[in-house]
Write an enzyme that holds these catalytic residues in place. Structure first.
Site, PDB file in Angstrom:
ATOM      1  N   PRO A 242      21.322  77.315   7.324  1.00 20.44           N
ATOM      2  CA  PRO A 242      22.595  77.509   8.088  1.00 20.44           C
ATOM      3  C   PRO A 242      22.862  76.140   9.050  1.00 20.44           C
ATOM      4  CG  PRO A 242      21.039  79.012   9.144  1.00 20.44           C
ATOM      5  CD  PRO A 242      20.488  78.057   7.900  1.00 20.44           C
ATOM      6  N   ASP A 454      19.691  72.529  11.379  1.00 20.29           N
ATOM      7  CA  ASP A 454      19.343  73.869  10.932  1.00 20.29           C
ATOM      8  C   ASP A 454      19.516  74.762  12.020  1.00 20.29           C
ATOM      9  OD1 ASP A 454      18.215  76.348  10.066  1.00 20.29           O
ATOM     10  OD2 ASP A 454      16.790  75.482   9.136  1.00 20.29           O
ATOM     11  N   HIS A 455      20.553  75.631  12.180  1.00 21.44           N
ATOM     12  CA  HIS A 455      20.921  76.425  13.374  1.00 21.44           C
ATOM     13  C   HIS A 455      19.871  77.574  13.752  1.00 21.44           C
ATOM     14  CE1 HIS A 455      23.201  77.403  16.775  1.00 21.44           C
ATOM     15  NE2 HIS A 455      24.209  77.389  16.387  1.00 21.44           N
ATOM     16  N   ARG A 456      19.145  77.791  12.800  1.00 19.01           N
ATOM     17  CA  ARG A 456      17.931  78.905  12.865  1.00 19.01           C
ATOM     18  C   ARG A 456      16.912  78.199  14.015  1.00 19.01           C
ATOM     19  NH1 ARG A 456      15.952  79.736   6.793  1.00 19.01           N
ATOM     20  NH2 ARG A 456      16.074  77.408   7.182  1.00 19.01           N
ATOM     21  N   ILE A 458      17.473  75.115  15.780  1.00 19.00           N
ATOM     22  CA  ILE A 458      17.944  74.202  16.999  1.00 19.00           C
ATOM     23  C   ILE A 458      19.357  74.688  17.323  1.00 19.00           C
ATOM     24  CG2 ILE A 458      19.096  71.909  17.318  1.00 19.00           C
ATOM     25  CD1 ILE A 458      16.869  70.826  15.265  1.00 19.00           C
TER      26      ILE A 458
END
Ligand code: CAO
Length: 482
Positions: A242, A454-456, A458
């Site tokens: 994501p 990667d929003h998971r 950061i």
């Protein structure tokens, strides 16, 4: 006649306290001899522990995350003795390793014998659930309906992001093989697949086949070997990560002036200094301060691997496609050393002389399109890394060098000659002069850059802290060389 048996961890070599990573059966499942019960994973290998007897699972003694050693009880089963058959119709062979032991009355009670909940007279085979099949020529699913696959194959499927539930196993009894997964990826990539099942029954719609020749002349051109390898990797990252892209820019006028000042020294060494080298040094410093940006998410998704090294992947454009060789220990190398290495590596990439070791082990990647053009782009994260920096073309832009516009007089106030505002304007000019600022727009060199992450792993706020830090490092070449 039935008998309760404890199925224990067999001799698994030198391993001790190994983590249970997957439970493959549930209470009430009817299992066969050799059916996998749990997957365990040491730091070296993953393995499935098979059942040493056929029967019904009446109790699970372990949960995911538990640690087990040889002799630990995994499940208790109610072995159905004479009535049960294994896949080929024969009786289960005698257990060799992990031999089941009869459960004492006490432990049977503690384990909660569920026979009371079974309608009287119902045999294990008649219970609802998965039924033993004497003719097991069809694919043998596990308790969740997933086809059977070895731990190695399961791990490979996880790495590829291939849902094993969609796999058609071509191995014996429908076992999924690595070749089946590859075929699945190939089919997906070429648009043949019907679409992989996802959450809420959503699927990835396959691309329709179009007869392009129906609209005019066409020419077929095969993808290069590099494109065939990098395509699935990019697609995998696209589907799994994501991603968010943060855009920013930096005033690199001082850095460019410094680069110009170093030009002679570089030419003497037979080198060319590109802005990318200074960016690499700045990135290494920022990664030192923001460890998460040099991490990878563990395959299980429950922890990070923070890398204590500063190896940077550098995207290189070749006539065969994109490759990402790795420049190691950027934090420990000077600008000239990096220039030499980057030039040599890019040359080897373009002449197809890179080996596998040149292409792995990065903790972060930089993709520089600044030498070509563009104002901004959003790169794809080079998974399993968690962030990638994109550089666009430096441009000249006017930058205000003075007090805040809020402290300046409005045009109306200037015209009406309001003395208090005039005083404010005069004092703001004095303030600018006092601080060494010009109170004017000045032409500056501005480098636009972008960070995809990667929003998971950061959060947005952390990403902006990182890009802000990068921007200040890009603006201050002295700090890069300290
Ligand atoms: N702004 C303006 N000019 C720039 C610049 C920038 N951000 N970055 C480089 N330049 C200049 C260089 O100074 C050089 O100018 P001179 O020849 O006048 O000195 C010129 O552009 C060409 O630079 P370069 O691209 O050859 O060298 P580099 O060190 O900047 O980059 C490399 C090396 C290997 C990264 C690059 O050649 C390359 O392959 N880039 C493409 C990467 C790519 O395809 N990324 C897309 C991946 S998809 O996400």
């Amino acid at each position: 006649m039935s008998q309760k048996l404890e199925i224990v961890v067999p001799d698994i070599g030198d391993f001790d306290e190994v983590e249970v990573v997957e439970i493959l059966v549930a209470q009430g499942d009817v299992i066969e001899f050799d059916d996998p019960l749990v997957s365990i994973e040491s730091d070296k290998a993953t393995m499935e522990i098979p059942s040493t007897s056929a029967g019904i699972v009446v109790e699970l003694r372990v949960a995911e995350g538990d640690r087990v050693s040889e002799g630990s009880v995994l499940v208790v089963i109610e072995a159905a003795g004479e009535n049960l058959v294994v896949e080929d119709g024969s009786k289960p062979p005698p257990a060799q390793v992990g031999e089941p032991v009869e459960v004492s009355d006490q432990s049977a009670d503690a384990g909660g014998d569920d026979s009371g909940s079974r309608p009287s007279g119902e045999t294990p085979q008649e219970r609802p659930g998965r039924v033993l099949s004497p003719a097991a020529a069809n694919p043998v699913p596990d308790r969740s309906g997933l086809p059977h696959a070895s731990p190695l194959v399961r791990r490979y499927a996880r790495e590829l992001g291939v849902p094993i539930s969609d796999s058609k196993g071509s191995g014996s009894h429908g076992r999924v093989l690595i070749e089946d997964l590859k075929q699945q990826v190939r089919a997906q990539f070429s648009g043949e697949a019907k679409g992989a099942s996802g959450a809420l029954g959503m699927t990835i719609p396959p691309m329709p086949k179009v007869d392009h020749a129906a609209f005019g002349p066409v020419r077929e051109e095969k993808l290069s070997r590099i494109q065939k390898v990098s395509g699935p990797a990019l697609h995998r990252s696209w589907l799994n990560v994501p991603r968010v892209t943060q855009y920013d820019e930096a005033d690199v006028t001082e850095m460019e002036a410094f680069r110009r000042d170093c030009r002679e020294a570089a030419i003497e060494r037979g080198l060319k200094l590109s802005p990318l080298l200074f960016v690499m040094k700045a990135v290494a410093i920022a990664l030192g301060e923001f460890p998460t940006f040099r991490s990878s998410l563990a395959a299980e998704g429950d922890r990070l691997w923070i890398k204590e090294y500063f190896h940077l992947g550098i995207a290189v454009d070749t006539d065969q496609g994109l490759v990402v060789p790795v420049i190691r220990d950027v934090d420990r190398k000077g600008i000239f050393e990096l220039a030499e290495e980057l030039n040599a590596t890019a040359e080897r990439a373009r002449t197809r002389k890179l080996g596998p070791d040149d292409l792995r082990g990065a903790c972060f990647t930089i993709s520089s399109l600044g030498g070509i053009g563009g104002t901004a782009f959003s790169p794809i994260v080079n998974a399993p890394e968690v962030a990638i920096l994109g550089l666009s073309k430096t441009r000249v832009a006017p930058v205000w060098d003075g007090p805040s516009p809020l402290d300046l007089p409005s045009p109306e106030a200037e015209v009406s000659g309001v003395s208090s505002t005039r005083n404010a304007a005069e004092s703001s000019k004095e303030t600018a002069a006092d601080s060494g600022r010009t109170g004017q727009f000045r032409p500056r060199l501005i480098l636009p850059f972008s960070l995809s992450y990667d929003h998971r792993v950061i959060d947005g706020a952390e990403a902006v802290r990182f890009t802000t830090r990068l921007s200040s490092l890009f603006s201050d070449p002295a700090r890069l060389l300290l």
